[in-house]
Structures are given as C-alpha cells and as structure tokens.
Design an enzyme around this catalytic site. Structure first.
Site, short mmCIF file in Angstrom:
data_model
loop_
_atom_site.label_atom_id
_atom_site.label_comp_id
_atom_site.label_asym_id
_atom_site.label_seq_id
_atom_site.Cartn_x
_atom_site.Cartn_y
_atom_site.Cartn_z
N GLU A 93 -13.50 11.95 7.70
CA GLU A 93 -14.20 11.24 6.63
C GLU A 93 -14.97 10.08 7.26
O GLU A 93 -14.42 9.36 8.09
CB GLU A 93 -13.20 10.69 5.60
CG GLU A 93 -13.95 10.17 4.36
CD GLU A 93 -13.00 9.63 3.29
OE1 GLU A 93 -13.40 9.62 2.13
OE2 GLU A 93 -11.87 9.21 3.61
N ASN A 119 -5.99 13.49 4.67
CA ASN A 119 -6.21 14.91 4.94
C ASN A 119 -5.17 15.74 4.18
O ASN A 119 -3.98 15.43 4.22
CB ASN A 119 -6.06 15.22 6.43
CG ASN A 119 -6.76 14.19 7.29
OD1 ASN A 119 -7.95 13.96 7.15
ND2 ASN A 119 -6.00 13.54 8.16
N GLU A 151 -11.35 6.31 -4.25
CA GLU A 151 -10.66 5.17 -3.66
C GLU A 151 -10.17 4.17 -4.69
O GLU A 151 -9.08 3.63 -4.58
CB GLU A 151 -11.58 4.48 -2.63
CG GLU A 151 -11.91 5.37 -1.43
CD GLU A 151 -10.68 5.95 -0.73
OE1 GLU A 151 -9.56 5.48 -0.99
OE2 GLU A 151 -10.84 6.87 0.08
N GLU A 196 -2.21 7.47 -0.26
CA GLU A 196 -2.64 8.74 0.36
C GLU A 196 -2.12 9.95 -0.40
O GLU A 196 -2.79 10.97 -0.51
CB GLU A 196 -2.21 8.81 1.83
CG GLU A 196 -2.68 7.64 2.69
CD GLU A 196 -4.17 7.34 2.60
OE1 GLU A 196 -4.97 8.27 2.34
OE2 GLU A 196 -4.54 6.17 2.79
N GLY A 230 -6.63 2.54 7.83
CA GLY A 230 -5.19 2.34 7.64
C GLY A 230 -4.53 3.71 7.66
O GLY A 230 -3.51 3.92 8.31
#
Length: 806
Positions: A67, A207, A262, A240, A203
């Site tokens: 990304e 994936n 995000e 995540e 950070g």
C-alpha cells in the site's frame, strides 16, 4: 502464442506499454510476463529487512509493503484498488526459512535443482486488491490459538521471543469474534497471521490474512513493556483486524475514499479496545489522541477535505495524515452517536453484505446508513467530508422565567482568528446540550442546519450551568459568552463536569487563545482550576497544551517563568501519586504517574530530579531495575539535566537493549540533552547503523522538540543531510513526519520563508502539503508571540509576587 516486440516504460506515470507485431483480437487471453527485481532497502514493494540472530549474526528477511502503489515494484499488475483478482502464490525459499502469504499453505515440495530449497504453494485467495497481497520469508517463532469461531490465529515473533507475542495473540483472539458479531459477517479467511517486521515504515499494514507490524506495535514483554505500549499494541491490533472486513472484504473504489478505510478503522479500534479492556477508559483518550489532533490540523488554511481527489501516485502517500485517520475517525464517532449503535450496526451489515469482494465509495456507506436509520445521513455527512475545516459555535444564554434561552451561531473556526471572508462554509451540526442537573445525559439534541438558531431549555434554574457538546463528540469548538463560561468553571474544580467535558472545555479555550480570539492569560487561569484533577487523559491534554506554550515561550527571555508555572500546576498531583504504585492501582494510574513525573522532571522540579538521578544510578548499576512505566520520565529527566557521561550511559543502554521498545524509548528522549556538542552527537547517532531507518525520524524530531538550540541544530542537520534522508525515505510519509517534527516549533516570520525556500530548491512532492502547513504554523506562532507574550509575562510575574491561595 504471440510474442511482444517492445516494452515501453513510462517511469513518470509508473506504466509500461507492451507492443505486439499485429493487432490482438478481442476476446479472453492470458498475458505471460517474466520479470526480475531486487529486494530493495526502501521499505516499499518486496524489500529486505535486516535483523540480528540471537548469536549476533546479521541476516535479512524478505517482506512486502504494497500500500498504496508498490505491488507494481514486486510484480507487473494493474495496481489499483478497484481492479481486483484472485491470487495463486508460490514461493521458492531456503528450506530452513518460514514462508508466509495471505492464505494457508496447501503444498510444500522439494525444488528439483537444489536440495536446500523448497517450493511452498498457498491456497487461492478470494477476489482482492493488489495492495493487500503479502509474502514474508525469514526466521520466526510463533504462538497460536483458535478464536471461538474456529479461525487459526498466529503471532510470529523474532526467534527466541515467542513469549512476547502472547499479549497480541489474546487481543486478536478476542477481537475477531467481536467484529464478527458487530458486523454480523464471519471472518472471511481460514487463518490470520500477525507478524513483527524489523524494518517497517508504518505502524502496521492490514494485508488480508497476513498483517505486518513494526516490532513495537506487536511485541509485549511482561517485564520490559510499559502500560502505554500495551495500549498501543491493543489499538493497532484492533485497527488492522477491523480492516479485514472494512477495507479488505469491501474496498474503497479509489484512493479519494482512503479516509473511509482509515477513519473507520481508527474509530472502531477504540470500540474494540473498550470491549477488551474497559479499564483503559479509552474513549476519553480518543479525544486527546485523535479528536483534538485533527482539529488542530483542520483549523489551518492549508488543511484539506476528508475526501481529496488523487491523481498521481505521489499524491496518495500524502493523504495518510491526521485528516484521513483522526478527523475521519472523529466524524464517524459523531455519526455513530447521531444514528445510535443499533441502527449503525444494521447499516454496517447492509453495506458489507452488499459490497463484499467488491469496491464501494463513501456515498454507498451513507446510503446503507440512511436506509437503516431514516436520517439524512448523506446531507449531514457531506458537509463534513467534502469541505475542509469545522465550525466554531458561539453561544449565549438568557434566563426567561423558568427556562433558559440559548442563541447559537456557527462560523468556520480558523487558527488565524475570526473567519473573514465572503461566503462562510456551513455545516449540519448534531448538537447535544447538558445541564448541571444531569451532566452525563443530554437534555436536548438538535441538528443545527443553519448559521444561527435559538433553542429553549425548559426548567433550568438560574444557578444551573449549561454545556454544549456532551462527551466532546461533535466535531466543533464552542465559544461561550463570558457569563456562561464563568458558571462552568466551578464544574472543573469540583469535578461535577465529566472528565471528557473538562478536557474539551480546556482544549477549546486553549485553541481560542492560540487563534487570538481570547487572551492566553485567561487560559492559564483556567488551567490553575485543575488542581484537584484525577483523570489521566485530562492531564495528558493539559500537559500537551502547556508543552506547546512552553515551546512558544522558549523564544522569549522568560522561559524559566513558564517552567515555574508548570511545576506549580503539576506538583500537587505529583505529590499525591508519589513514585511507586500503590495497591489497587491500575493502567491509568501508571500512565498518569509517568506523565506527571516526566513533566516535573523536565521542568527541573528539585525533588523529582534528585529522586530520578538516584533511581537511574540504581538502574544502571543493576541494583534496582526501573519499572518499564518509569523509564521514559527518568531517562528524560536525567538527560535534560545531565552531561556527556549521562548521554554515554544512555547510548550504552541503547546498545545493550534487546527489545526494540526499549531502544525506541531511549531514542525518543535523547533530544532532551542540552549542550550544543552533545546535540550534535545525538544527531550523528540518528543516522548511524545503531538506529533503524524508520526510527531516525523520532531521534531528529526529539532533538528539535528538546530545546531552542536543538531546534536550530536539527533543522541545519536536515538541510546538510537532505540527500541521504530523502533518498532513504523516497517520498513516503516518513519524510512528511520528519519535516513536521523538525520545523513546527519555530516562531519567527523569517523562518517560514527559509523553510519554504529550502523546499523550493529541494522538492519533496509527497510532503508538499505538510511543508505548507508547517510554514503556516510558524507564522501563526510568531503572531501569537507578538500578541500575547507581554501579557503572559506580566501574569507570571504578578503570580510570583502573590502566589494563589489553595
């Protein structure tokens, strides 16, 4: 088979054109390409990451970070989020290495030409975007468990550190079922791996099925990790894993909608941590960590709307900022509050079910939420995502018999002072109003959809206070008439205002002072009302604002006086807390103690400094190891008031530290050192082999934030080493962070010109907006100083002459 006759690389546009000898016939076909690449050292694409084995040997792992637009560095592809595909991945690797990818291994077979090598084949992925593909080859240990839904969860750690993966494993195993229930959609893959990567720019990266992390965002050592690190790991894991649904299963149509990924994950990570660790009081922390940070940036003329159009790949890196993450999260929090949890969850489920394995835009989410809530979501939210900035609500009150009449008006809030312009943007603002009768519940909720309105609060007695923005949820600042403000201030002293409202009130006032709408002296007086404050997050925000003021006043000759003020404000709470945890204390007490001792130590509070030196000596000599929560404040204090020997001891501790968290802890405080030659030594150290590339930024930033001299030295160092730094971070958001940390403390007009001129001759395309914001901030600081320095000085002198009585 038709063989291509030419490859034409368009490097500028990151495209390649293939030519064939004759026109290709319409229909389906397969394009086969052989390609080679290098494992680069730029922390982008398929890259090499350096680590040291337990026996001290330097080795390399091969890892990916795709990304936003770097899958194309690893294999030829249509590298855009909306062009999804399934992926069949095989890796040919040394047989003594761990090989991982998004999916589970389905076959491992010897490689014909070399007995030391094996071919590892992974299951086919679902339909997904290229930026989420991942593979890792290296040496790792792991811990594993099954979530109660039967998903296999593993945390991979450096060899010999499996123990440090347990905390993240527990969080992940609790989080997957939480999200499954929240979205009412099962986790879509058979397994999930979380892995710690030594060299890592961000950070962490979500994936699908193989989430990569910086070591400090995943590893927790029961003995050497502090409370704030645990909290950080819990938040990042929550963030995540949320993406596995929101982002991976349903992906944004184009990078303009990055904020949706995000902002959403940055909001729900708090919901998840609150579920796992209610004792963290994490939603109050959200306000100081995300909400106020976003407002600070968004008040600038050089901010940008949440939704920003993106053309060139270098423009994508630039929007990974506090607007996409923190403002995005803040407006989703406001939206969730406006809709209510039940309808919000239904809308999320509708959205995820409708678009699974596909792509969606912001509008699609609004439509789902509108369907389930029956409220005008798109109309309200467009005012928050399509225009930059946010409103300042001015409010005055009048008692009419037994009722309170409120007059509200909204204008854009600007860091430079009252909005002056023709057409003032307007917002649709969900407003809540509470009174002292029941400070924790809204007496009235309205949607303010015009520039001015009046509302009547029934049955409010003349002696009751009225407060806007209960829970500091609405993304706006409030300016009260002086009478209303007067009546609210006792609520700070006697703690009858809830913590998050005390925090919001103080933060609004500080911002109004910074913008020149009220005097800074007024805010200093309010800050003194926090003598009885018990709440960590309120102190944390107060401390942040005093830090900003302190940096500003380092440009004057009365910097010492503001240090005295800091000591006066923080010493009562410091005395109450003491140095050692008391029975029954929890997570927040540990955070508060570290904060307060660090603040007192830095300001040179005598008793704190003496105790810090004593404990540091015992720590270094191995007599009594400092608890992890006390290390940062003690290190900072002894360095700031220490000499070359102190710095040498710190660098030695850094070298000996086995844990990345401890190395980072030391790196962040090195800048506190004061003498010019030691500052040079720290800056040289920042670029040495001893510091991981992603951490150089915090060492230089620490020097810039440490002192007036440090600020000048860090800026000179960046200019002198610009080529190396720029080459090291090649665009990317680390370069933006480096620039921001090193120049934002300046407060002289001509510095803004110098910064601007330097970057005109040394362009950094992915940091352009950051540079404009920094120059704007320098000019705002200079104006603030001119405006208020004298009155602040007078106030501090007069306070010294007649100390306030308790």
């Amino acid at each position: 088979e038709i063989h291509a006759t030419g490859f034409n690389y368009q490097n500028e546009d990151e495209k390649v054109t293939l030519s064939f000898p004759s026109t290709l016939q319409p229909g389906t076909g397969t394009l086969k390409i052989d390609f080679v690449g290098e494992l680069n050292d730029k922390m982008k694409g398929f890259y090499r990451s350096k680590y040291t084995t337990p026996s001290g040997e330097v080795r390399y792992a091969a890892v990916t970070q795709f990304e936003a637009t770097d899958a194309r560095r690893a294999f030829p592809c249509w590298d855009e989020p909306a062009i999804k595909a399934t992926f069949d991945i095989s890796l040919v690797v040394p047989k003594d290495r761990v090989a991982l990818s998004n999916m589970n291994v389905i076959e491992r077979k010897p490689y014909p030409d070399d007995e030391n090598v094996v071919e590892v084949k992974f299951a086919r992925t679902p339909v997904m975007s290229t930026y989420l593909v991942a593979f890792v080859v290296g040496e790792y240990d792991f811990v594993e468990t099954r979530s109660k839904d039967g998903v296999c969860v593993r945390v991979y750690t450096p060899v010999g550190k499996a123990e440090q993966g347990k905390f993240a494993l527990e969080v992940a195993a609790k989080t997957l079922p939480f999200y499954k229930d929240y979205f009412n959609v099962p986790y879509p893959l058979p397994k999930i791996d979380l892995i710690a990567i030594a060299d890592f720019a961000a950070g962490a990266m979500e994936n699908w099925g193989l989430v990569t992390y910086r070591e400090t965002a995943l590893l927790i050592d029961p003995k050497n990790s502090c409370s704030s690190s645990r909290q950080w790991v819990a938040l990042v894991v929550g963030h995540e894993l949320a993406h596995q649904w929101f982002g991976n299963l349903v992906t944004m149509e184009w990078w303009t909608h990055l904020w949706l990924n995000e902002g959403f994950a940055s909001w729900i990570e708090y919901l998840c941590v609150d579920h796992c660790f209610p004792e963290y009081d994490i939603w109050t922390q959200f306000v100081s960590a995300d909400y106020t940070r976003a407002q600070e940036l968004d008040a600038l003329d050089n901010s940008h709307p949440i939704e920003v159009s993106v053309g060139h790949p270098s423009e994508v890196d630039e929007i990974f900022d506090a607007i996409s993450y923190s403002k995005g999260a803040s407006v989703i929090r406001m939206l969730h509050d406006y809709i209510g949890d039940k309808d919000f969850k239904k809308g999320m489920n509708m959205y995820l079910t409708k678009f699974q394995q596909k792509n969606a835009a912001t509008e699609d989410l609004w439509e789902s939420l509108e369907n389930t809530s029956g409220k005008p979501i798109a109309a309200v939210m467009n005012t928050w995502t399509k225009q930059m900035g946010f409103p300042l609500i001015y409010v005055e009150a009048e008692q009419v018999e037994d009722d309170r009449l409120l007059r509200l008006s909204q204008r854009k809030f600007c860091a430079s002072g009252p909005y002056v312009g023709e057409d003032c943007p307007q917002w649709m603002v969900p407003i809540t109003i509470s009174t002292s009768e029941d400070p924790n519940h809204a007496k009235l909720k309205i949607l303010m959809d015009k520039p001015e309105m009046s509302v009547v609060l029934k049955d409010v007695k003349p002696d009751q206070w009225v407060k806007l923005n209960l829970g500091t949820v609405g993304f706006y600042r409030t300016q009260y008439s002086s009478a209303m403000l007067e009546s609210l201030l006792p609520g700070i002293r006697d703690l009858s205002l809830p913590p998050v409202d005390r925090l919001g009130l103080q933060n609004d006032l500080f911002s109004l002072a910074r913008a020149g709408i009220i005097s800074t002296v007024e805010v200093l007086k309010v800050m003194e009302a926090f003598v009885n404050e018990p709440n960590y997050t309120v102190w944390s925000d107060l401390s942040c604002n005093l830090g900003i003021l302190s940096t500003l006043l380092s440009h004057t000759d009365f910097y010492e006086e503001i240090q005295e003020f800091v000591k006066d404000v923080f010493s009562p709470i410091g005395e109450r807390l003491g140095w050692d945890p008391k029975p029954g204390e929890g997570h927040l007490d540990a955070l508060l103690r570290g904060l307060v001792l660090g603040k007192l130590g830095k300001a040179g509070h005598k008793a704190t400094l003496e105790e810090a030196r004593r404990r540091f000596k015992d720590h270094v000599e191995g007599k009594q190891i400092l608890s992890a929560d006390l290390r940062s404040p003690v290190y900072l204090t002894v360095l700031k008031h220490g000499d070359g020997t102190t710095l040498d001891i710190m660098l030695k501790l850094h070298k000996q530290a086995d844990m990345q968290e401890e190395k980072n802890r030391i790196e962040r405080v090195l800048g506190a050192t004061l003498s010019p030659e030691l500052i040079q030594k720290v800056l040289t150290f920042a670029l040495s082999e001893e510091v991981r590339p992603q951490d150089t930024v915090s060492v230089i930033g620490g020097v810039a934030g440490g002192s007036k001299h440090g600020r000048k030295a860090a800026w000179k160092f960046i200019k002198d080493n610009w080529e190396e730094l720029y080459n090291r971070y090649q665009g990317g958001f680390l370069i933006s962070r480096l620039i921001k940390l090193s120049v934002e403390g300046f407060a002289v007009d001509k510095m803004a010109g110098e910064v601007k001129a330097f970057f005109e001759s040394h362009p950094a395309p992915s940091a352009e907006r950051t540079i404009q914001q920094c120059c704007e901030n320098i000019l705002l600081n200079a104006a603030w100083l001119k405006r208020d320095a004298e009155s602040i000085h007078q106030y501090l002198l007069q306070r010294k002459a007649s100390p306030p009585t308790a």
